[in-house]
Design a protein around this motif. Structure first.
Motif, PDB file in Angstrom:
ATOM      1  N   GLY A  81       0.771  -1.202  -0.053  1.00 62.95           N
ATOM      2  CA  GLY A  81      -0.061   0.030  -0.030  1.00 62.95           C
ATOM      3  C   GLY A  81       0.832   1.126  -0.092  1.00 62.95           C
ATOM      4  O   GLY A  81       0.300   2.455  -0.257  1.00 62.95           O
ATOM      5  N   ASP A  82       2.101   1.277   0.554  1.00 59.91           N
ATOM      6  CA  ASP A  82       2.882   2.360   0.702  1.00 59.91           C
ATOM      7  C   ASP A  82       3.752   2.525  -0.611  1.00 59.91           C
ATOM      8  O   ASP A  82       3.791   1.493  -1.568  1.00 59.91           O
ATOM      9  CB  ASP A  82       4.030   1.955   1.540  1.00 59.91           C
ATOM     10  N   PHE A  83       3.941   4.127  -0.970  1.00 61.32           N
ATOM     11  CA  PHE A  83       4.821   4.010  -2.189  1.00 61.32           C
ATOM     12  C   PHE A  83       5.808   5.238  -1.824  1.00 61.32           C
ATOM     13  O   PHE A  83       5.860   5.972  -0.879  1.00 61.32           O
ATOM     14  CB  PHE A  83       3.991   4.464  -3.630  1.00 61.32           C
ATOM     15  N   ALA A  84       6.942   5.091  -2.763  1.00 60.41           N
ATOM     16  CA  ALA A  84       7.968   6.270  -2.714  1.00 60.41           C
ATOM     17  C   ALA A  84       8.438   6.372  -4.095  1.00 60.41           C
ATOM     18  O   ALA A  84       8.243   5.698  -5.149  1.00 60.41           O
ATOM     19  CB  ALA A  84       9.244   5.620  -1.733  1.00 60.41           C
ATOM     20  N   ASP A 131      -4.319   5.249   4.779  1.00 60.56           N
ATOM     21  CA  ASP A 131      -5.426   6.495   4.675  1.00 60.56           C
ATOM     22  C   ASP A 131      -4.917   7.669   3.932  1.00 60.56           C
ATOM     23  O   ASP A 131      -3.814   7.891   3.466  1.00 60.56           O
ATOM     24  CB  ASP A 131      -5.776   6.498   6.319  1.00 60.56           C
ATOM     25  N   GLY A 132      -5.874   8.612   4.139  1.00 55.90           N
ATOM     26  CA  GLY A 132      -5.528  10.004   3.409  1.00 55.90           C
ATOM     27  C   GLY A 132      -5.580  10.061   1.998  1.00 55.90           C
ATOM     28  O   GLY A 132      -5.763   8.960   1.291  1.00 55.90           O
ATOM     29  N   ILE A 133      -4.603  11.006   1.598  1.00 54.46           N
ATOM     30  CA  ILE A 133      -4.235  11.203   0.209  1.00 54.46           C
ATOM     31  C   ILE A 133      -3.427  10.058  -0.325  1.00 54.46           C
ATOM     32  O   ILE A 133      -3.551   9.614  -1.474  1.00 54.46           O
ATOM     33  CB  ILE A 133      -3.846  12.629  -0.210  1.00 54.46           C
ATOM     34  N   GLY A 134      -2.616   9.337   0.402  1.00 53.17           N
ATOM     35  CA  GLY A 134      -1.784   8.399   0.129  1.00 53.17           C
ATOM     36  C   GLY A 134      -2.571   7.121  -0.359  1.00 53.17           C
ATOM     37  O   GLY A 134      -2.434   6.640  -1.139  1.00 53.17           O
ATOM     38  N   GLN A 135      -3.582   7.055   0.684  1.00 50.56           N
ATOM     39  CA  GLN A 135      -4.605   5.636   0.162  1.00 50.56           C
ATOM     40  C   GLN A 135      -5.331   5.945  -1.120  1.00 50.56           C
ATOM     41  O   GLN A 135      -5.455   5.206  -2.120  1.00 50.56           O
ATOM     42  CB  GLN A 135      -5.531   5.388   1.198  1.00 50.56           C
ATOM     43  N   LEU A 136      -5.730   7.385  -1.273  1.00 46.41           N
ATOM     44  CA  LEU A 136      -6.310   7.504  -2.613  1.00 46.41           C
ATOM     45  C   LEU A 136      -5.583   7.428  -3.778  1.00 46.41           C
ATOM     46  O   LEU A 136      -5.749   6.935  -4.673  1.00 46.41           O
ATOM     47  CB  LEU A 136      -6.997   9.126  -2.615  1.00 46.41           C
ATOM     48  N   ALA A 137      -4.162   8.077  -3.637  1.00 48.12           N
ATOM     49  CA  ALA A 137      -3.421   7.755  -4.613  1.00 48.12           C
ATOM     50  C   ALA A 137      -2.914   6.494  -5.215  1.00 48.12           C
ATOM     51  O   ALA A 137      -3.007   6.051  -6.101  1.00 48.12           O
ATOM     52  CB  ALA A 137      -1.968   8.671  -4.219  1.00 48.12           C
ATOM     53  N   ALA A 138      -2.817   5.608  -3.983  1.00 47.02           N
ATOM     54  CA  ALA A 138      -2.263   4.191  -4.176  1.00 47.02           C
ATOM     55  C   ALA A 138      -3.420   3.580  -5.066  1.00 47.02           C
ATOM     56  O   ALA A 138      -3.459   2.623  -5.992  1.00 47.02           O
ATOM     57  CB  ALA A 138      -2.056   3.539  -2.639  1.00 47.02           C
ATOM     58  N   GLN A 139      -4.895   3.692  -4.400  1.00 48.34           N
ATOM     59  CA  GLN A 139      -5.893   3.105  -5.164  1.00 48.34           C
ATOM     60  C   GLN A 139      -6.117   3.325  -6.646  1.00 48.34           C
ATOM     61  O   GLN A 139      -6.358   2.727  -7.563  1.00 48.34           O
ATOM     62  CB  GLN A 139      -7.125   3.299  -4.458  1.00 48.34           C
ATOM     63  N   PHE A 140      -5.860   4.854  -6.637  1.00 52.15           N
ATOM     64  CA  PHE A 140      -6.011   5.300  -8.239  1.00 52.15           C
ATOM     65  C   PHE A 140      -4.916   4.816  -9.379  1.00 52.15           C
ATOM     66  O   PHE A 140      -5.425   4.275 -10.147  1.00 52.15           O
ATOM     67  CB  PHE A 140      -5.823   7.060  -8.111  1.00 52.15           C
ATOM     68  N   LEU A 141      -3.743   4.590  -8.692  1.00 57.41           N
ATOM     69  CA  LEU A 141      -2.792   4.028  -9.471  1.00 57.41           C
ATOM     70  C   LEU A 141      -2.985   2.662  -9.768  1.00 57.41           C
ATOM     71  O   LEU A 141      -2.865   2.101 -10.888  1.00 57.41           O
ATOM     72  CB  LEU A 141      -1.452   4.461  -8.736  1.00 57.41           C
ATOM     73  N   VAL A 163      -2.393  11.317 -13.253  1.00 55.62           N
ATOM     74  CA  VAL A 163      -1.419  10.550 -12.653  1.00 55.62           C
ATOM     75  C   VAL A 163      -0.333  11.162 -12.048  1.00 55.62           C
ATOM     76  O   VAL A 163       0.143  11.144 -10.639  1.00 55.62           O
ATOM     77  CB  VAL A 163      -0.871   9.306 -13.665  1.00 55.62           C
ATOM     78  N   VAL A 164       0.039  12.198 -12.676  1.00 56.35           N
ATOM     79  CA  VAL A 164       1.210  13.030 -12.286  1.00 56.35           C
ATOM     80  C   VAL A 164       0.696  13.927 -10.987  1.00 56.35           C
ATOM     81  O   VAL A 164       1.368  14.136 -10.006  1.00 56.35           O
ATOM     82  CB  VAL A 164       1.664  13.795 -13.218  1.00 56.35           C
ATOM     83  N   SER A 165      -0.592  14.645 -11.404  1.00 60.53           N
ATOM     84  CA  SER A 165      -0.977  15.447 -10.128  1.00 60.53           C
ATOM     85  C   SER A 165      -1.488  14.816  -8.867  1.00 60.53           C
ATOM     86  O   SER A 165      -0.884  15.347  -8.019  1.00 60.53           O
ATOM     87  CB  SER A 165      -2.277  15.945 -10.797  1.00 60.53           C
ATOM     88  N   ILE A 166      -1.820  13.521  -8.967  1.00 63.14           N
ATOM     89  CA  ILE A 166      -2.258  13.175  -7.404  1.00 63.14           C
ATOM     90  C   ILE A 166      -1.134  12.429  -7.001  1.00 63.14           C
ATOM     91  O   ILE A 166      -1.152  12.738  -5.784  1.00 63.14           O
ATOM     92  CB  ILE A 166      -3.285  11.786  -7.859  1.00 63.14           C
ATOM     93  N   VAL A 167       0.059  12.048  -7.650  1.00 60.79           N
ATOM     94  CA  VAL A 167       1.127  11.636  -7.012  1.00 60.79           C
ATOM     95  C   VAL A 167       2.023  12.738  -6.435  1.00 60.79           C
ATOM     96  O   VAL A 167       2.436  12.771  -5.327  1.00 60.79           O
ATOM     97  CB  VAL A 167       2.224  10.988  -8.316  1.00 60.79           C
ATOM     98  N   ILE A 168       2.075  13.816  -7.352  1.00 59.01           N
ATOM     99  CA  ILE A 168       2.738  15.243  -6.554  1.00 59.01           C
ATOM    100  C   ILE A 168       2.015  15.634  -5.497  1.00 59.01           C
ATOM    101  O   ILE A 168       2.510  15.933  -4.453  1.00 59.01           O
ATOM    102  CB  ILE A 168       2.864  16.364  -7.493  1.00 59.01           C
ATOM    103  N   ALA A 169       0.621  15.640  -5.420  1.00 60.76           N
ATOM    104  CA  ALA A 169       0.044  15.985  -4.389  1.00 60.76           C
ATOM    105  C   ALA A 169      -0.013  15.007  -3.168  1.00 60.76           C
ATOM    106  O   ALA A 169       0.135  15.693  -2.011  1.00 60.76           O
ATOM    107  CB  ALA A 169      -1.673  16.194  -4.670  1.00 60.76           C
ATOM    108  N   ALA A 170       0.183  13.987  -3.421  1.00 63.02           N
ATOM    109  CA  ALA A 170       0.465  12.986  -2.053  1.00 63.02           C
ATOM    110  C   ALA A 170       1.855  13.205  -1.547  1.00 63.02           C
ATOM    111  O   ALA A 170       1.723  13.453  -0.368  1.00 63.02           O
ATOM    112  CB  ALA A 170       0.288  11.690  -2.560  1.00 63.02           C
ATOM    113  N   LEU A 171       2.854  13.541  -2.479  1.00 63.56           N
ATOM    114  CA  LEU A 171       4.201  13.644  -2.122  1.00 63.56           C
ATOM    115  C   LEU A 171       4.332  14.898  -1.229  1.00 63.56           C
ATOM    116  O   LEU A 171       4.848  15.091  -0.348  1.00 63.56           O
ATOM    117  CB  LEU A 171       5.152  13.708  -3.190  1.00 63.56           C
TER     118      LEU A 171
END
Length: 294
Positions: A81-84, A131-141, A163-171
């Motif tokens: 579920g995590d990403f970097a 949880d939070g935006i990280g969870q949203l981003a992971a599920q979106f990807l 894709v770029v927008s949600i990744v940058i927002a999460a980071l």
């Protein structure tokens, strides 16, 4: 525990030795590459002396097993579920201590709306996926990867931008969390910079909220929220300040010989009819009537 095997660092983390690491379901969304990878314990190492790599910024979303991401003096421990992200143009290391699967999203650096110094602060930064935006981003990807496997998305550049927008927002959100800056504190420090940037470019008729968001390494939605807190929108703020500059110029005797159309264009209004309508709506008279009543 099985001793990790050292694997070669090659584009999209694929190994030349399929017994160690193999890739599957390589797809593309616009200019963004997606590849799901599975493998046994091992290490992917790119040093200063490694062969040229893909030159991509790669996001690793862990779907099973554990991964340790190291770059720029930081280490992130990823569980499912995590990403970097890592910048493959610079030295980095990925270590898998168990069998694993992960989704790698490869983005050409020119598509990222961040400066090199900002990107460097985001590498090897763990974004929790629970949880939070990280969870949203992971599920979106994950959803995007599934869609890309089922249909041809190679020409869908709008989806790639999302894709770029949600990744940058999460980071960006995670970076704020790690530096201890609260959302309110971030908003308070960012909004004046945003307004100063926009004010300095009011004469550009092509200035847009998207340009402003990109220049400040934030999502368009976050930019809109900054202005919503003041009961406005980005476009309304730009229009109001342009109109105010026009109003000041219209009553300035130094501009008596300057036509209304030129004054309007000076502040980004290229359509004279549109300018006249919104000026009257704002100030109760047309620009010509306003100037004559001076």
């Amino acid at each position: 525990m099985t001793r990790p095997t050292r694997l070669a660092a090659v584009p999209l983390h694929a190994s030349e030795n399929n017994d160690d690491l193999y890739e599957y379901a390589r797809t593309h969304v616009g200019s963004i590459g997606l590849v799901e990878i599975t493998g046994i314990p091992g290490t992917i190492l790119r040093s200063d002396h490694s062969a040229p790599c893909s030159g991509m910024v790669e996001l690793t979303l862990q779907t099973s097993g554990r991964c340790y991401v190291r770059q720029n003096g930081r280490e992130a421990s990823l569980v499912p579920g995590d990403f970097a992200v890592v910048d493959t143009r610079l030295p980095y290391q990925l270590t898998f201590d168990t069998r694993f699967t992960c989704l790698v999203v490869a983005v050409p650096p020119p598509l990222l709306p961040v400066k090199p110094c900002a990107l460097k602060s985001m590498t090897a930064l763990r974004v929790p996926g629970h949880d939070g935006i990280g969870q949203l981003a992971a599920q979106f990807l994950k959803n995007i990867a599934q869609q890309a496997a089922e249909q041809d998305l190679r020409n869908n550049h709008e989806l790639a931008s999302a894709v770029v927008s949600i990744v940058i927002a999460a980071l960006t959100h995670q970076l704020d969390e790690c530096t201890g800056e609260t959302p309110d504190g971030h908003r308070a420090s960012l909004l004046p910079r945003v307004k100063a940037y926009a004010e300095a470019r009011l004469d550009d008729p092509h200035l847009s909220p998207a340009d402003i968001a990109r220049a400040h390494h934030i999502s368009l939605r976050y930019l809109q929220k900054l202005f919503e807190a003041e009961g406005s929108t980005v476009s309304d703020w730009i229009r109001r300040h342009r109109l105010e500059h026009c109003r000041v110029d219209l009553v300035d005797p130094k501009n008596d010989a300057t036509s209304i159309a030129i004054i309007a264009a000076r502040w980004g209004f290229l359509d004279s009819s549109y300018f006249s309508r919104i000026f009257k709506s704002t100030y109760g008279s047309t620009p010509r009537e306003f100037r004559m009543a001076r």
